[in-house]
Scaffold this active site. Structure first.
Site, PDB file in Angstrom:
ATOM      1  CE1 TYR A  53      -4.073  -1.859  -0.325  1.00 33.75           C
ATOM      2  CE2 TYR A  53      -3.057  -3.225   1.158  1.00 33.75           C
ATOM      3  CZ  TYR A  53      -3.942  -2.807   0.401  1.00 33.75           C
ATOM      4  OH  TYR A  53      -5.003  -3.726  -0.119  1.00 33.75           O
ATOM      5  NE  ARG A  56      -0.512  -0.187  -6.091  1.00 41.49           N
ATOM      6  CZ  ARG A  56       0.724  -0.807  -6.289  1.00 41.49           C
ATOM      7  NH1 ARG A  56       0.831  -1.751  -5.496  1.00 41.49           N
ATOM      8  NH2 ARG A  56       1.620  -0.635  -7.153  1.00 41.49           N
ATOM      9  CD  GLN A  86     -16.011  -1.576  -8.255  1.00 43.41           C
ATOM     10  OE1 GLN A  86     -15.664  -2.911  -7.985  1.00 43.41           O
ATOM     11  NE2 GLN A  86     -16.410  -1.252  -9.417  1.00 43.41           N
ATOM     12  CG  ASN A  87     -11.246   3.315  -8.707  1.00 43.17           C
ATOM     13  OD1 ASN A  87     -11.187   2.203  -8.974  1.00 43.17           O
ATOM     14  ND2 ASN A  87     -11.338   4.236  -9.634  1.00 43.17           N
ATOM     15  CB  VAL A  88      -8.080   3.017  -2.497  1.00 37.44           C
ATOM     16  CG1 VAL A  88      -9.167   1.814  -1.986  1.00 37.44           C
ATOM     17  CG2 VAL A  88      -7.083   2.263  -3.123  1.00 37.44           C
ATOM     18  CG  ASP A  89      -7.968   6.834  -7.475  1.00 35.49           C
ATOM     19  OD1 ASP A  89      -9.003   7.603  -7.453  1.00 35.49           O
ATOM     20  OD2 ASP A  89      -7.844   6.030  -8.626  1.00 35.49           O
ATOM     21  CG  HIS A 104     -13.579  -1.715  -2.513  1.00 38.14           C
ATOM     22  ND1 HIS A 104     -13.583  -1.987  -4.032  1.00 38.14           N
ATOM     23  CD2 HIS A 104     -14.572  -2.331  -2.200  1.00 38.14           C
ATOM     24  CE1 HIS A 104     -14.623  -3.104  -4.010  1.00 38.14           C
ATOM     25  NE2 HIS A 104     -15.146  -2.990  -3.073  1.00 38.14           N
ATOM     26  N   GLY A 170     -15.316   1.595 -16.075  1.00 36.17           N
ATOM     27  CA  GLY A 170     -14.041   0.949 -16.059  1.00 36.17           C
ATOM     28  C   GLY A 170     -13.809   0.064 -14.751  1.00 36.17           C
TER      29      GLY A 170
HETATM   30  P1  OAD Z   1     -10.611  -4.698 -12.496  1.00 38.47           P
HETATM   31  O1  OAD Z   1      -8.853  -4.601 -12.613  1.00 38.47           O
HETATM   32  O2  OAD Z   1     -11.063  -5.715 -12.341  1.00 38.47           O
HETATM   33  O3  OAD Z   1     -11.208  -4.210 -13.868  1.00 38.47           O
HETATM   34  C1  OAD Z   1     -10.689  -3.153 -14.586  1.00 38.47           C
HETATM   35  C2  OAD Z   1     -11.838  -2.852 -15.737  1.00 38.47           C
HETATM   36  O4  OAD Z   1     -11.196  -1.274 -16.268  1.00 38.47           O
HETATM   37  C3  OAD Z   1     -11.701  -3.669 -16.902  1.00 38.47           C
HETATM   38  O5  OAD Z   1     -12.955  -4.216 -17.190  1.00 38.47           O
HETATM   39  C4  OAD Z   1     -10.799  -2.972 -18.073  1.00 38.47           C
HETATM   40  O6  OAD Z   1     -11.507  -3.270 -19.137  1.00 38.47           O
HETATM   41  C5  OAD Z   1     -11.163  -1.630 -17.611  1.00 38.47           C
HETATM   42  N1  OAD Z   1     -10.368  -0.539 -18.464  1.00 38.47           N
HETATM   43  C6  OAD Z   1      -9.100  -0.860 -18.503  1.00 38.47           C
HETATM   44  N2  OAD Z   1      -8.650   0.422 -18.982  1.00 38.47           N
HETATM   45  C7  OAD Z   1      -9.624   1.443 -19.187  1.00 38.47           C
HETATM   46  C8  OAD Z   1      -9.748   2.676 -19.550  1.00 38.47           C
HETATM   47  N3  OAD Z   1      -8.605   3.253 -19.889  1.00 38.47           N
HETATM   48  N4  OAD Z   1     -10.906   3.146 -19.387  1.00 38.47           N
HETATM   49  C9  OAD Z   1     -12.033   2.470 -19.047  1.00 38.47           C
HETATM   50  N5  OAD Z   1     -11.942   1.279 -18.617  1.00 38.47           N
HETATM   51  C10 OAD Z   1     -10.723   0.613 -18.644  1.00 38.47           C
HETATM   52  O7  OAD Z   1     -10.968  -3.573 -11.538  1.00 38.47           O
HETATM   53  P2  OAD Z   1     -12.020  -3.222 -10.621  1.00 38.47           P
HETATM   54  O8  OAD Z   1     -13.328  -3.792 -11.302  1.00 38.47           O
HETATM   55  O9  OAD Z   1     -12.016  -1.821 -10.306  1.00 38.47           O
HETATM   56  O10 OAD Z   1     -10.833  -4.031  -4.512  1.00 38.47           O
HETATM   57  O11 OAD Z   1     -11.964  -4.092  -9.593  1.00 38.47           O
HETATM   58  C11 OAD Z   1     -12.913  -4.051  -8.447  1.00 38.47           C
HETATM   59  C12 OAD Z   1     -12.089  -4.245  -7.060  1.00 38.47           C
HETATM   60  O12 OAD Z   1     -11.314  -5.411  -7.113  1.00 38.47           O
HETATM   61  C13 OAD Z   1     -11.240  -3.009  -6.863  1.00 38.47           C
HETATM   62  O13 OAD Z   1     -11.883  -2.304  -6.219  1.00 38.47           O
HETATM   63  C14 OAD Z   1     -10.219  -3.813  -5.837  1.00 38.47           C
HETATM   64  C15 OAD Z   1     -10.081  -5.146  -6.545  1.00 38.47           C
HETATM   65  O14 OAD Z   1      -9.738  -6.309  -5.781  1.00 38.47           O
HETATM   66  C16 OAD Z   1     -10.026  -4.027  -3.544  1.00 38.47           C
HETATM   67  O15 OAD Z   1      -8.886  -3.846  -3.429  1.00 38.47           O
HETATM   68  C17 OAD Z   1     -11.074  -4.186  -2.181  1.00 38.47           C
END
Ligand code: OAD
Length: 229
Positions: A53, A56, A86-89, A104, A170
């Site tokens: 972390y 990050r 869901q982002n932590v940023d 999250h 995203g």
């Molecule tokens: P993922 O890494 O699972 O998915 C990222 C998504 O972003 C994918 O569907 C990509 O196709 C898409 N993507 C990539 N580049 C992009 C762009 N330039 N514009 C738009 N979309 C794009 O990430 P999350 O779905 O956010 O939780 O993951 C959910 C949770 O899983 C996170 O919050 C985190 C992780 O484990 C915790 O850490 C608690």
């Protein structure tokens, strides 16, 4: 004013240079979740969790919001906008969005391991073993780890049920309960899913797929929504 509710994931920050989790070279391709993002990891290897972390957080001090974050702010001219991320940023905050719910947790915040209500904002990137809260117990990242409950899910559900328009940006929609939020949106509400890998979600009606990056897909949709009001 109509209410727009927006669910964002790692993809909206990708063009700022923040890694996603499950894309090729994503964070979960190079790190084992159970070793860096779980209560057991914290018990067994605190240094590794802190380092994960810290890296990050360090990166977050070096990146900027992109067009995806910035264009969402413009919606506030005509709509009541609530972001659920869901982002932590903190890139939605830095872009200027007003209402942001973090499902999250938040990378720049840390909290007491004794009293979870004791939350502090860091103005630097490094959290060290031995950094303590005012009660004298170790501070941990203010992050929801795997296996932990998601305290903000109830407020998120209540926001989502009031949406007149729902936008997903995203996210791979594989992490629950976040991915279930779309099920609480009224059937007739227009829904949009912006993601290069967007797919039609089973059982969800009125969903328009915008298979683009946030940097182009968001401005396109925002222009359309601002014109249509
Ligand atoms: P993922 O890494 O699972 O998915 C990222 C998504 O972003 C994918 O569907 C990509 O196709 C898409 N993507 C990539 N580049 C992009 C762009 N330039 N514009 C738009 N979309 C794009 O990430 P999350 O779905 O956010 O939780 O993951 C959910 C949770 O899983 C996170 O919050 C985190 C992780 O484990 C915790 O850490 C608690």
């Amino acid at each position: 004013m109509k209410k727009i509710v927006i669910l964002t994931g790692a993809g909206i920050s990708a063009e700022s240079g923040v890694s996603t989790f499950r894309d090729s070279n994503g964070l979960w391709r190079n790190n084992r979740i159970e070793e860096v993002a779980s209560p057991i990891a914290w018990e067994n290897n605190r240094e590794l969790v802190l380092e994960f972390y810290n890296q990050r957080r360090k990166q977050l001090f070096e990146v900027e919001p992109n067009d995806g974050h910035k264009w969402l702010v413009k919606l506030e001219q005509q709509y009541d906008v609530q972001i659920i991320t869901q982002n932590v940023d903190d890139l939605h905050e830095r872009a200027g969005s007003s209402n942001i719910l973090h499902l999250h947790g938040e990378l720049k915040k840390v909290r007491s391991t004794r009293d979870p209500e004791l939350i502090y904002t860091l103005d630097h990137w490094e959290l060290k073993d031995g950094d303590k809260c005012e009660l004298g117990s170790q501070l941990r990242p203010h992050i929801v780890w795997f296996g932990e409950s998601v305290p903000m899910i109830e407020p998120a559900v209540s926001v989502v049920t009031g949406a007149d328009i729902f936008i997903v940006i995203g996210t791979s929609m594989v992490v629950y309960p976040a991915a279930s939020l779309i099920n609480y949106v009224n059937t007739e509400v227009p829904k949009y899913y912006i993601d290069p890998k967007a797919f039609s979600v089973p059982g969800i009606s009125n969903l328009s797929i915008i298979a683009e990056k946030a940097g182009t897909g968001v401005p396109k949709l925002v222009k359309r929504l601002l014109k249509s009001e």
